[in-house]
Design an enzyme around this catalytic site. Structure first.
Site, PDB file in Angstrom:
ATOM      1  N   HIS A 286      76.649  16.263  28.074  1.00  0.00           N
ATOM      2  CA  HIS A 286      75.645  17.321  28.160  1.00  0.00           C
ATOM      3  C   HIS A 286      76.163  18.648  27.630  1.00  0.00           C
ATOM      4  O   HIS A 286      75.457  19.648  27.635  1.00  0.00           O
ATOM      5  CB  HIS A 286      75.153  17.467  29.604  1.00  0.00           C
TER       6      HIS A 286
ATOM      7  N   GLU B  32      70.501   3.484  17.953  1.00  0.00           N
ATOM      8  CA  GLU B  32      69.134   3.886  18.341  1.00  0.00           C
ATOM      9  C   GLU B  32      68.452   4.850  17.361  1.00  0.00           C
ATOM     10  O   GLU B  32      67.661   5.704  17.774  1.00  0.00           O
ATOM     11  CB  GLU B  32      69.131   4.487  19.768  1.00  0.00           C
TER      12      GLU B  32
ATOM     13  N   LYS C 188      56.977  27.903  25.615  1.00  0.00           N
ATOM     14  CA  LYS C 188      58.178  27.214  25.128  1.00  0.00           C
ATOM     15  C   LYS C 188      58.594  27.792  23.766  1.00  0.00           C
ATOM     16  O   LYS C 188      59.741  28.186  23.562  1.00  0.00           O
ATOM     17  CB  LYS C 188      57.885  25.721  25.003  1.00  0.00           C
TER      18      LYS C 188
HETATM   19  N1  GLN Z   1      70.606   4.135  25.824  1.00  0.00           N
HETATM   20  C1  GLN Z   1      70.107   5.457  25.981  1.00  0.00           C
HETATM   21  C2  GLN Z   1      70.879   6.413  25.095  1.00  0.00           C
HETATM   22  O1  GLN Z   1      72.017   6.220  24.889  1.00  0.00           O
HETATM   23  C3  GLN Z   1      70.192   5.925  27.398  1.00  0.00           C
HETATM   24  C4  GLN Z   1      69.620   7.304  27.549  1.00  0.00           C
HETATM   25  C5  GLN Z   1      69.560   7.794  28.963  1.00  0.00           C
HETATM   26  O2  GLN Z   1      70.202   7.267  29.831  1.00  0.00           O
HETATM   27  N2  GLN Z   1      68.797   8.808  29.222  1.00  0.00           N
HETATM   28  O3  GLN Z   1      70.350   7.398  24.609  1.00  0.00           O
END
Ligand code: GLN
Ligand code: ZN
Length: 756
Positions: free
Chosen positions: A696, A485, A18
C-alpha cells in the site's frame, strides 16, 4: 406524515467533489475553487431534498474526506505531528487523511478502517495523553448557517460521543474513562451553540449501539447522555441509530430524555419486536428507517406501509426515514441509458429514494392506501418474476449436498501429494496476482472498450504483457508465478462481465473512502458461466514457463459482497450460484494443466455480521461452504490458494481454516504480524503466507527487513507451513519499485532457507 433523510451522498452526481479534490491535490486549483465546488454541491443536494418534499434535511453530512475525521477536527483532536507541518487548516486536514510528503515534512496518514458492515472507510481519530479535547472547529455551525441563509431549514448531524469514543484510538496511557468528561464538555458546548443559532433539531448518530454491548458500554452510554441531555435547552435531540438493532439497550434509551429515536427497520431485525415488547415512550417521535439507505432497489410499499401501520399504533408520532445515510447508495438512475427500462424500473438510487419517502408519507396519510394509484403502480413492480431466470442453475443449487462441499483426501494427506507434484523449496515465494497496471495496460483496455482496437489486437497486447511479466518473475526467481491480471479492470467487475446475471451501470458510484469511489456491479438474475473466463490467459502464461503458474479467480463471497445483490432470493442462494460457476472454471483450469489455483476472498471478512450471535446463521454457515464448493472436486495434487486483504480475522480463525484451502496469504506487515499468535494458538492448519511487503506504500522494503519478518513468522509457525509473499496484489504499484522489492523478497527467502 413527515419524512427525514439521515444523510445524503456528498461526492456529487458526477463525482464532482472527487475530481475537484484530486485537482486540488495536484495543485491545479486553489483552496477557494475547491471550497466553491463543495458549497455548490451542498446547496444542490439540499435543493434536491427540498424539491422532493423532505421535511427533515441534514446539514453537516457533507465532508471533504470523512465525517469521523471531521468530528475529530471539530474537537481539536489533531495529533502534533500534523500540526507541526504548519500547513493551512484544510491541508492539515488532508495530511491527516492522506499523509503528507513534501517541503514541510513527511508524515503518514491516520489509520483507516471499515465503517461497520459497509464498504465505506472512516479515518480513525487518534487521542494521545497530551490531546486537549475542546470545541474548536466551526464546520457544523458554518454548514447549518450556510443552509439557513440559502433558505434551507436543516437538522445538523454529528457523530455522537459514545460512538466517537468507541472508535477512536488511544495512543497513550489515557483511556475512555479519562477523556469522557472533556468530550462531554465539548459536546455540551456544541449543543449550546446550536441553541444560540436557534436550530430546532439536532441529529446525534450512535451507530455503535447496534454492536454487541457490554454492561460497561451501556453504563458509558447512559452516563454520557444523562449529562449531555441536561444541556439541550430548546433543542430537540434525535438519537439516530443504523446498521442494526439496539437490542442491548432499548429500554435504557427509551428512558433517556431524547425527543426522537431513529431506528433502522431494514437491517435492525429486532427493532420491531423490541417496540412491540417494551412499547415506545409517550411523547417521543419515532424516526422509522423503512427506506433502505444502502441498496439500489425500489421500496416495496406494501411491506413498508404495513410496518408503518404497526409503528403508528405503538408511537405517538412516526416520521418516515431512510434506514441509514444515503451516502451508501449511488446518486441517481437518471442517465443510465445503457440499461433497459425493464431492468431500470426496479432501481431506486439516492434521488429516487427521496421520492419514495415522500410517496410513502402520502400513502401513510391516506385512509385507504391500497386504493391509491401510487400504491398500485408500486405493487405492479413487485408482481411476477424478474428477468434472467435460469432453471438449470436453480436446480443445481437445490441438488447440492454435503459431498459437494467436501474435498478429499484431507488437507494433510494432500499436502504431501502436492509436495511431490510441485517440487517447491521450503519457504516458497509467490505474489498475490496482479502486477502493475501501467498506462499501457489501461489504455489497451479503454481502447478496446471504445472500439478503437479490435479483440485480436487487445488480446495480443495482453499476451505480450503476460510474457513480459512471466519473464520478470523468472528473473526474480519466484517459485509460483502469476499471469499478472492485465485483462482485469477490477477483480469483481471482470468476473461480473464474464458471468450471466450481472448488470452494469455507467454512474452508480459509491464512496469507498476519501476520493475513492467504487461502482459495484448489480446482480439481477440467476448467475451462470457463459464460458471460460480466465483460461486462455492462464494457459498462455503457463506455456511460457516450467514453473507452476497460479490460476487466479475471485471467490464467490467476494463477488457477492462487492456487488449489489438481488433481494428476491437469499444471499446464500446467490453465493452458491456464483460458486457453481467458479467451480466449472476451476475444473477447466485444472484440465488444462494448471496445478495451482488461487481463489481470492478479499472481502470475506468485511460482511461478517456486527453481532456475534448472527455470525453463523446469517453468514459463515453459507459463506464458508460457498468457497468450499468452488474447489471440492479438484484432484489431490492440485493446490488451492486463497487470499484475504485483512488479517483481522483473529476471532474466526477456525472458519478460515475450514475453507479447506491448502494455502492462504494475507496482510500482516502493517499490523506488525499481530495475527501470528492467534494462528499459533488456534493450531491453524492451512499453509500461510503472512505478507512481508506492504504494497500500500511505494516504499521498497530492504532484504534484512524482510528477513526479520520471516524470522518472526517462523518462530510462531512451522517453517514447512510458511510461504513468502507480499501483502496484496501489485496493480497500484510501479514496475520499478515492484521489481526491486520482489528481488529483496526472493533474496530474503533464499537466505532464510540457507539458515534453515
Ligand atoms: N488477486 C488480486 C490482486 O492481486 C487480489 C486483490 C485483492 O486482494 N484486493 O490484485
Ligand atoms: Zn488483498
Amino acid at each position: 406524515m413527515q419524512t427525514s433523510v439521515i444523510g445524503f451522498p456528498r461526492v456529487g452526481a458526477l463525482r464532482e467533489l472527487k475530481f475537484a479534490s484530486e485537482k486540488y491535490f495536484r495543485k491545479e486549483i486553489t483552496t477557494e475553487e475547491l471550497k466553491d465546488t463543495a458549497k455548490s454541491l451542498r446547496s444542490t443536494h439540499w435543493l434536491k431534498q427540498k424539491e422532493a418534499g423532505i421535511d427533515y434535511i441534514s446539514s453537516n453530512d457533507f465532508s471533504y474526506y470523512d465525517i469521523m475525521l471531521d468530528t475529530a477536527v471539530i474537537f481539536g483532536i489533531v495529533p502534533k505531528r500534523y500540526k507541526k507541518l504548519g500547513l493551512s487548516e484544510l491541508d492539515t486536514y488532508f495530511a491527516m487523511a492522506r499523509g503528507y510528503q513534501g517541503a514541510m515534512g513527511d508524515v503518514k496518514a491516520l489509520a483507516m478502517k471499515k465503517w461497520f458492515n459497509t464498504n465505506y472507510h472512516y479515518i480513525v481519530p487518534e487521542i494521545g495523553d497530551e490531546t486537549e479535547i475542546k470545541l474548536t472547529g466551526t464546520k457544523p455551525f458554518d454548514e447549518y448557517t450556510e443552509a439557513k441563509e440559502a433558505g434551507f431549514d436543516t437538522k445538523p448531524v454529528i457523530i455522537g460521543p459514545f460512538t466517537f469514543l468507541k472508535l477512536a484510538r488511544f495512543t497513550g496511557e489515557k483511556k475512555i474513562s479519562d477523556l469522557k468528561d472533556a468530550v462531554l464538555k465539548a459536546y455540551c458546548e456544541m449543543l449550546d451553540k446550536f441553541n444560540r443559532l436557534k436550530a430546532e433539531w439536532i441529529q446525534i448518530e450512535e451507530p455503535y449501539l447496534v454492536c454487541d454491548l457490554t454492561s460497561e458500554d451501556i453504563a458509558l452510554f447512559t452516563g454520557l447522555y444523562k449529562e449531555l441531555l441536561t444541556s439541550k435547552g430548546n433543542l430537540k435531540i434525535l438519537l439516530q441509530t443504523y446498521f442494526g438493532d439496539i437490542r442491548d439497550c432499548y429500554e435504557e434509551i427509551t428512558r433517556l430524555d431524547f425527543d426522537g429515536i431513529g431506528l433502522d427497520l431494514i437491517e435492525g431485525k429486532e427493532n420491531l419486536s423490541l417496540i412491540a415488547k417494551h412499547g415506545f415512550p409517550k411523547g417521543k417521535i419515532l424516526f422509522a428507517g423503512v427506506v433502505n439507505g444502502k441498496n439500489i432497489w425500489k421500496n416495496n410499499y406494501g411491506e413498508s406501509l404495513e410496518m408503518i401501520g404497526r409503528l403508528k399504533q405503538a408511537a405517538d408520532e412516526v416520521i418516515i426515514s431512510t434506514s441509514c445515510s444515503l451516502l451508501l447508495s449511488p446518486f441517481t438512475t437518471d442517465g443510465e441509458t445503457g440499461i433497459s427500462d425493464e431492468i431500470l424500473r426496479h432501481f431506486a438510487f439516492a434521488v429516487e429514494k427521496l421520492n419514495e419517502l415522500k410517496e410513502l408519507a402520502v400513502l401513510g396519510d391516506a385512509l385507504d392506501y391500497q386504493g391509491e394509484s401510487l400504491f398500485k403502480a408500486n405493487t405492479d413492480e413487485f408482481e411476477g418474476k424478474r428477468a434472467f431466470e435460469d432453471k438449470a442453475v436453480q436446480d443445481a443449487v437445490s441438488r447440492l449436498n454435503e459431498s459437494d462441499f467436501t474435498r478429499r483426501p484431507v488437507r494433510a494427506e494432500r499436502a504431501s501429494i502436492q509436495k511431490e507434484a510441485l517440487k517447491l523449496p521450503i519457504l516458497p515465494t509467490t505474489t498475490i496476482g496482479s502486477f502493475p497496471q501501467t498506462a499501457g495496460v489501461k489504455r489497451n483496455r479503454s481502447e478496446f472498450k471504445k472500439g478503437i482496437i479490435d479483440e485480436e489486437t487487445y488480446n495480443k497486447n495482453i499476451f505480450s504483457y503476460i510474457e513480459d511479466c512471466i519473464n520478470k518473475q523468472q528473473e526474480l526467481d519466484l517459485d509460483v508465478l502469476v499471469h499478472g491480471e492485465f485483462e482485469r479492470n477490477d477483480m469483481v467487475e471482470f468476473f461480473g462481465e464474464c458471468l450471466e446475471g450481472f448488470v452494469f451501470t455507467q454512474n452508480a458510484w459509491v464512496q469507498s473512502y476519501g476520493t475513492r469511489c467504487v461502482k459495484p456491479p448489480i446482480i439481477f438474475g440467476d448467475v451462470s458461466r457463459k464460458g471460460p473466463m480466465t483460461v486462455k490467459y492462464i494457459k498462455y502464461a503457463q506455456s511460457l514457463t516450467e514453473k507452476p503458474v497460479k490460476g487466479m479467480l475471485t471467490g464467490p463471497v467476494t463477488i457477492l459482497n462487492w456487488s449489489f445483490p438481488r433481494e428476491d432470493i437469499s444471499r446464500r442462494e446467490i453465493a452458491m450460484q456464483i460458486a457453481l460457476a467458479l467451480k466449472d472454471e476451476v475444473l477447466e483450469l485444472e484440465a488444462e494443466g494448471i496445478k495451482v489455483i488461487q481463489i481470492d476472498e478479499a472481502a470475506l471478512r468485511e460482511k461478517l455480521p456486527l453481532r456475534k450471535a448472527d455470525r453463523y446463521s446469517d453468514y459463515l454457515d453459507w459463506a464458508i461452504p460457498a468457497f468450499r464448493l468452488c474447489h471440492s472436486s479438484v484432484k489431490p495434487e492440485t493446490q488451492i490458494h486463497t487470499h484475504m486483504c485483512y488479517s483481522e480475522f483473529g476471532d474466526i480463525i477456525k472458519d478460515i481454516d475450514n475453507m479447506d484451502a491448502d494455502v492462504i496469504s494475507f496482510e500482516a506487515s502493517r499490523s506488525s504480524m499481530a495475527i501470528l499468535d492467534d494462528l499459533q494458538k488456534a493450531g491453524f492448519e492451512t499453509q500461510a503466507g503472512p505478507g512481508v511487503y506492504d504494497i500500500h506504500s511505494p516504499r521498497v522494503p530492504g532484504t534484512e527487513e524482510i528477513k526479520e519478518l520471516i524470522k518472526k513468522i517462523i518462530q510462531k509457525i512451522d517453517p514447512k507451513q510458511v510461504w513468502v509473499n507480499p501483502d496484496c496484489g501489485l496493480k497500484t504499484r510501479g514496475w520499478e519499485e515492484t521489481y526491486e522489492s520482489l528481488s529483496h523478497l526472493t533474496e530474503a527467502a533464499k537466505e532464510m532457507r540457507g539458515v534453515l
